[in-house]
Design a protein around this motif. Structure first.
Motif, PDB file in Angstrom:
ATOM      1  N   GLN A   7       0.832  -1.205   0.000  1.00  0.00           N
ATOM      2  CA  GLN A   7       0.000   0.000   0.000  1.00  0.00           C
ATOM      3  C   GLN A   7       0.867   1.256   0.000  1.00  0.00           C
ATOM      4  OE1 GLN A   7      -2.287  -0.889   3.536  1.00  0.00           O
ATOM      5  NE2 GLN A   7      -4.086  -1.515   2.348  1.00  0.00           N
ATOM      6  N   ALA A   8       1.894   1.290   0.845  1.00  0.00           N
ATOM      7  CA  ALA A   8       2.771   2.461   0.945  1.00  0.00           C
ATOM      8  C   ALA A   8       3.514   2.726  -0.359  1.00  0.00           C
ATOM      9  CB  ALA A   8       3.774   2.270   2.084  1.00  0.00           C
ATOM     10  N   ALA A   9       3.830   1.675  -1.091  1.00  0.00           N
ATOM     11  CA  ALA A   9       4.545   1.823  -2.362  1.00  0.00           C
ATOM     12  C   ALA A   9       3.589   2.125  -3.517  1.00  0.00           C
ATOM     13  CB  ALA A   9       5.340   0.545  -2.662  1.00  0.00           C
ATOM     14  N   GLY A  10       2.273   2.114  -3.232  1.00  0.00           N
ATOM     15  CA  GLY A  10       1.293   2.328  -4.306  1.00  0.00           C
ATOM     16  C   GLY A  10       1.231   1.148  -5.263  1.00  0.00           C
ATOM     17  N   SER A  11       1.588  -0.035  -4.780  1.00  0.00           N
ATOM     18  CA  SER A  11       1.660  -1.221  -5.634  1.00  0.00           C
ATOM     19  C   SER A  11       0.551  -2.239  -5.388  1.00  0.00           C
ATOM     20  CB  SER A  11       3.006  -1.923  -5.432  1.00  0.00           C
ATOM     21  OG  SER A  11       4.057  -1.079  -5.805  1.00  0.00           O
ATOM     22  N   LEU A  12      -0.371  -1.936  -4.485  1.00  0.00           N
ATOM     23  CA  LEU A  12      -1.444  -2.881  -4.194  1.00  0.00           C
ATOM     24  C   LEU A  12      -2.664  -2.521  -5.030  1.00  0.00           C
ATOM     25  CD1 LEU A  12      -2.317  -5.299  -2.449  1.00  0.00           C
ATOM     26  CD2 LEU A  12      -3.194  -3.652  -0.801  1.00  0.00           C
ATOM     27  N   LEU A  13      -3.007  -3.399  -5.958  1.00  0.00           N
ATOM     28  CA  LEU A  13      -4.166  -3.153  -6.819  1.00  0.00           C
ATOM     29  C   LEU A  13      -5.460  -3.592  -6.164  1.00  0.00           C
ATOM     30  CD1 LEU A  13      -2.675  -4.347 -10.221  1.00  0.00           C
ATOM     31  CD2 LEU A  13      -2.845  -2.005  -9.335  1.00  0.00           C
ATOM     32  N   LYS A  14      -5.393  -4.720  -5.435  1.00  0.00           N
ATOM     33  CA  LYS A  14      -6.609  -5.245  -4.814  1.00  0.00           C
ATOM     34  C   LYS A  14      -6.205  -6.174  -3.680  1.00  0.00           C
ATOM     35  CE  LYS A  14     -10.796  -7.843  -5.758  1.00  0.00           C
ATOM     36  NZ  LYS A  14     -11.604  -8.518  -6.754  1.00  0.00           N
ATOM     37  N   GLU A  15      -6.979  -6.151  -2.612  1.00  0.00           N
ATOM     38  CA  GLU A  15      -6.756  -7.061  -1.497  1.00  0.00           C
ATOM     39  C   GLU A  15      -8.076  -7.737  -1.171  1.00  0.00           C
ATOM     40  OE1 GLU A  15      -5.988  -7.008   3.305  1.00  0.00           O
ATOM     41  OE2 GLU A  15      -5.884  -5.146   2.193  1.00  0.00           O
ATOM     42  N   GLU A  16      -8.025  -9.051  -1.031  1.00  0.00           N
ATOM     43  CA  GLU A  16      -9.217  -9.788  -0.618  1.00  0.00           C
ATOM     44  C   GLU A  16      -8.784 -11.105   0.004  1.00  0.00           C
ATOM     45  OE1 GLU A  16     -11.304 -12.293  -3.932  1.00  0.00           O
ATOM     46  OE2 GLU A  16     -10.760 -10.392  -4.834  1.00  0.00           O
ATOM     47  N   LYS A  17      -9.612 -11.644   0.848  1.00  0.00           N
ATOM     48  CA  LYS A  17      -9.338 -12.942   1.454  1.00  0.00           C
ATOM     49  C   LYS A  17      -9.557 -14.000   0.387  1.00  0.00           C
ATOM     50  CE  LYS A  17      -8.691 -11.466   5.662  1.00  0.00           C
ATOM     51  NZ  LYS A  17      -7.395 -11.525   6.289  1.00  0.00           N
ATOM     52  N   TYR A  18      -8.665 -14.956   0.341  1.00  0.00           N
ATOM     53  CA  TYR A  18      -8.745 -16.016  -0.651  1.00  0.00           C
ATOM     54  C   TYR A  18      -8.428 -17.332   0.032  1.00  0.00           C
ATOM     55  CZ  TYR A  18      -7.803 -18.738  -4.859  1.00  0.00           C
ATOM     56  OH  TYR A  18      -7.828 -19.695  -5.839  1.00  0.00           O
ATOM     57  N   VAL A  19      -9.304 -18.294  -0.067  1.00  0.00           N
ATOM     58  CA  VAL A  19      -9.084 -19.604   0.519  1.00  0.00           C
ATOM     59  C   VAL A  19      -8.503 -20.498  -0.565  1.00  0.00           C
ATOM     60  CG1 VAL A  19     -10.158 -21.608   1.618  1.00  0.00           C
ATOM     61  CG2 VAL A  19     -11.007 -19.301   2.122  1.00  0.00           C
ATOM     62  N   HIS A  20      -7.347 -21.048  -0.307  1.00  0.00           N
ATOM     63  CA  HIS A  20      -6.721 -21.938  -1.275  1.00  0.00           C
ATOM     64  C   HIS A  20      -6.171 -23.156  -0.560  1.00  0.00           C
ATOM     65  CE1 HIS A  20      -2.605 -20.787  -0.052  1.00  0.00           C
ATOM     66  NE2 HIS A  20      -3.136 -19.606   0.142  1.00  0.00           N
ATOM     67  N   SER A  21      -5.797 -24.159  -1.338  1.00  0.00           N
ATOM     68  CA  SER A  21      -5.249 -25.363  -0.722  1.00  0.00           C
ATOM     69  C   SER A  21      -3.889 -25.017  -0.138  1.00  0.00           C
ATOM     70  CB  SER A  21      -5.124 -26.485  -1.755  1.00  0.00           C
ATOM     71  OG  SER A  21      -4.240 -26.102  -2.782  1.00  0.00           O
ATOM     72  N   TYR A  22      -3.616 -25.563   1.011  1.00  0.00           N
ATOM     73  CA  TYR A  22      -2.388 -25.256   1.714  1.00  0.00           C
ATOM     74  C   TYR A  22      -2.000 -26.478   2.532  1.00  0.00           C
ATOM     75  CZ  TYR A  22       0.872 -21.797   3.516  1.00  0.00           C
ATOM     76  OH  TYR A  22       2.009 -21.083   3.793  1.00  0.00           O
TER      77      TYR A  22
END
Length: 178
Positions: free
Chosen positions: A95-110
């Motif tokens: 965010q500080a670098a202006g490089s975050l286009l989108k943030e969302e929670k994502y459930v994936h296999s782990y």
């Protein structure tokens, strides 16, 4: 456009000014598995390691055995747990670098530890190797001292040990892992 159109390109690192990363083709990223452009973490997975090895990239590991960022990750991340406050710190850095286009929670296999039910981090670790002939001889000598019933099974086991071409001796895992 096709991913092949991006091959041999490069992109700026989102948080490290002046650092450029190559765009590399990888067969493990497909239309059904993956999200298009993905980062490569050579010390954190076999597929990434293979791509990095093919392109002679370093396999630096910025995460220690306890799951915390090391000093090499930078002062903003050092000693932060990767799966906890480390994630939040990376989001703030983007965010500080202006490089975050989108943030969302994502459930994936782990991968999860079968005993603790907690997520695991796959990371490179140092290996040590021994002369396989010495290991084979020691294993065969030890087996000869074991009382086996029926005794005919000893010969089968000795033959199996003699035919074995690869040996992996590891102290990286906790005892009791299946």
């Amino acid at each position: 456009f096709s991913g092949a159109d991006l091959a041999d390109g490069s992109c700026a690192h989102p948080t490290v000014p002046g650092k450029v990363s190559p765009l590399l083709p990888a067969n493990h990223v497909t239309m059904t598995k993956g999200t298009g452009l993905v980062h490569t973490a050579p010390a954190h997975g076999m597929e990434d390691y293979s791509v990095a090895s093919h392109h002679q990239l370093p396999t630096d590991c910025l995460v220690d055995e306890g799951g915390y960022f090391t000093e090499a990750a930078g002062p903003e991340l050092k000693n932060k747990n990767v799966l906890e406050e480390g994630n939040e710190a990376v989001i703030k850095m983007l965010q500080a670098a202006g490089s975050l286009l989108k943030e969302e929670k994502y459930v994936h296999s782990y991968p999860y530890d079968w005993r603790t039910k907690k997520p695991m981090i796959i990371r490179a670790s140092k290996q040590w190797f021994v002369n396989t002939a010495d290991v084979k001889a020691a294993a065969q000598d030890a087996l000869k001292k074991v009382k086996v019933i029926p005794t005919s099974a000893v010969n089968r086991m000795l033959e199996m040990l003699d035919r074995r071409t690869f040996w992996c001796i590891s102290r990286q895992r906790c005892w009791g892992v299946p």
